[in-house]
Design a protein around this motif. Structure first.
Motif, PDB file in Angstrom:
ATOM      1  N   GLU A  49       0.264  -5.496   2.800  1.00 36.06           N
ATOM      2  CA  GLU A  49      -0.192  -4.221   2.259  1.00 36.06           C
ATOM      3  C   GLU A  49      -0.477  -3.134   3.287  1.00 36.06           C
ATOM      4  N   LEU A  50      -0.595  -3.512   4.562  1.00 27.71           N
ATOM      5  CA  LEU A  50      -0.944  -2.516   5.577  1.00 27.71           C
ATOM      6  C   LEU A  50       0.067  -1.373   5.597  1.00 27.71           C
ATOM      7  N   PRO A  51      -0.409  -0.133   5.716  1.00 29.68           N
ATOM      8  CA  PRO A  51       0.550   0.965   5.840  1.00 29.68           C
ATOM      9  C   PRO A  51       1.380   0.805   7.123  1.00 29.68           C
ATOM     10  N   ASP A  52       2.614   1.299   7.080  1.00 33.74           N
ATOM     11  CA  ASP A  52       3.533   1.117   8.205  1.00 33.74           C
ATOM     12  C   ASP A  52       2.914   1.494   9.554  1.00 33.74           C
ATOM     13  N   ASP A  53       2.162   2.585   9.574  1.00 33.79           N
ATOM     14  CA  ASP A  53       1.664   3.059  10.877  1.00 33.79           C
ATOM     15  C   ASP A  53       0.480   2.248  11.403  1.00 33.79           C
ATOM     16  N   ARG A  54      -0.001   1.274  10.622  1.00 30.80           N
ATOM     17  CA  ARG A  54      -1.085   0.406  11.106  1.00 30.80           C
ATOM     18  C   ARG A  54      -0.545  -0.947  11.561  1.00 30.80           C
TER      19      ARG A  54
END
Ligand SMILES: Nc1ncnc2c1ncn2[C@@H]1O[C@H](COP(=O)(O)OP(=O)(O)OP(=O)(O)O)[C@@H](O)[C@H]1O
Ligand SMILES: [Mg+2]
Length: 361
Positions: free
Chosen positions: A276-281
């Motif tokens: 689920e982490l956003p791409d930039d994280r």
């Protein structure tokens, strides 16, 4: 407050390097990981990232060139490596050339420690099942050998044969008698893999390390093998370490995931968070794995280089920087940091750690 659970397997700061004529191969470079009893951990990374070697060096299965093995590895509270810092012996031959050999004292001490845990506390399901089966033993003989060492199985009134047939049936075999009487080479790859799983499970290990258990299997046998592993993991309350280059395989099976790149852990998180982490994280390599998994699940064609292109290894700085898609977007000051210093693992959230200079805290 509940007391902390002792891990079934815990590795701390493991180093496993090989001295080769081409230089030092840092196969495993300061890796730490652990799995609690009955829980599951996935190790993902492309070919050569150090997944297998992490466990081979702990269990004394490393072959070939000597190097360095150091750190700590605890299985069922037995420390396997600590205090054994003389793995390599450096001497000089008659012509004054440096000679590096495995220490004659290190190996027997390590082997003796490993012997106390292998089988009951830990078992490995190898990448190639036929390599670990004895070619001139039938599957029945293998099972008999393992079952005869299990006190709880010996007491079964029907004897080992009935127990062995039941184990094979549990693994999805319909012709259990045929499999029992077969030699490894008489089985297909998928059958050999499941037979090996039946033999390994008969050991009732507290920790199962399944190393690429689906490599070389067709899709149906892949799902069968994974279902069998999941079933055994849950029904025996066995800790599972599942190694794969495919995030899709690991993600669906385990609670926590470790991503390895060039011998190091670059990200570590619960599978749900990784999803689920956003791409930039996300670590840019973990993001590559996630994109590749999503494309595959949509049956799209992979672009060249995906799914295990050899990792160009930088000797200084971040090993991933030559492939990093985040890098072009980073300010010059951060990029020079990537060039100069390998990023350490740091906690970004309570259960997510990442090794990347480009991701902000
Ligand atoms: N005996 C050895 N001598 C020298 N280098 C070795 C030896 N064994 C492994 N290596 C190197 O260590 C690195 C890690 O190997 P390892 O087998 O752990 O990779 P892996 O992540 O399991 O890859 P795969 O997905 O292909 O199984 C590789 O670069 C490999 O070439
Ligand atoms: Mg491997």
């Amino acid at each position: 407050m509940s007391s902390p659970v002792t891990p079934a397997l815990a590795i701390r700061d493991l180093v496993s390097w090989f001295e080769t004529p081409w230089g030092t191969v840092r196969a495993v470079d300061h890796v730490s990981l652990s799995v609690a009893p009955g829980r599951s951990l996935g190790i993902v990374g492309e070919s050569g990232s150090g997944k297998t070697q992490t466990f081979y060096s702990v269990l004394g299965l490393t072959r070939g060139a000597p190097g360095v093995i150091a750190g700590s590895a605890r299985i069922a509270s037995v420390e396997l490596l600590d205090g054994l810092d003389q793995y390599v012996e450096r001497t000089v031959d008659a012509d004054g050339r440096a000679v590096v050999t495995k220490s004659p004292t290190w190996q027997p001490v390590h082997e003796a420690r490993v012997k106390t845990v292998v089988g009951r506390d830990v078992a490995i399901l190898f990448q190639d099942p036929r390599r670990s089966l004895i070619p001139y033993w039938t599957i029945g003989r293998h099972l008999q050998e393992v079952l005869s060492r299990q006190p709880q199985e010996r007491s079964v009134a029907n004897g080992w044969r009935e127990v062995a047939l039941a184990r094979l049936a549990e693994l999805g075999f319909s012709q259990t008698q045929r499999v029992l009487n077969s030699y490894p080479e008489q089985l297909s790859g998928g059958e050999a893999q499941r037979a090996m799983l039946a033999i390994t499970m008969a050991m009732h290990p507290s920790v199962l390390i399944a190393d690429e258990p689906t490599t070389g299997l067709d899709t149906i046998n892949q799902s069968r093998a994974l279902e069998s592993i999941a079933y055994q993991h849950q029904s025996l309350h066995m800790a599972l370490i599942l190694i794969s280059h495919d995030l899709g395989v690991v993600d669906a099976m385990v609670e926590n995931v470790i991503v390895m790149y060039a011998g190091r852990v670059v990200a570590s998180a619960p599978a749900t968070i990784l999803r689920e982490l956003p791409d930039d994280r996300l670590h840019p390599y973990a993001l590559e794995l996630r994109v590749s998994r999503d494309r595959r699940s949509r049956n799209a064609t992979l672009t060249a280089g995906e799914g295990g292109a050899p990792a160009p290894r930088a000797t200084t700085g971040c090993a991933f920087r030559h492939r990093c898609t985040l890098r072009p977007r980073l300010p010059e000051s951060v990029r020079s940091r990537c060039d100069g210093e390998a990023p350490p693992l740091r906690a970004l959230e309570s259960s997510y750690t990442v090794a990347c200079w480009g991701i902000e805290s």
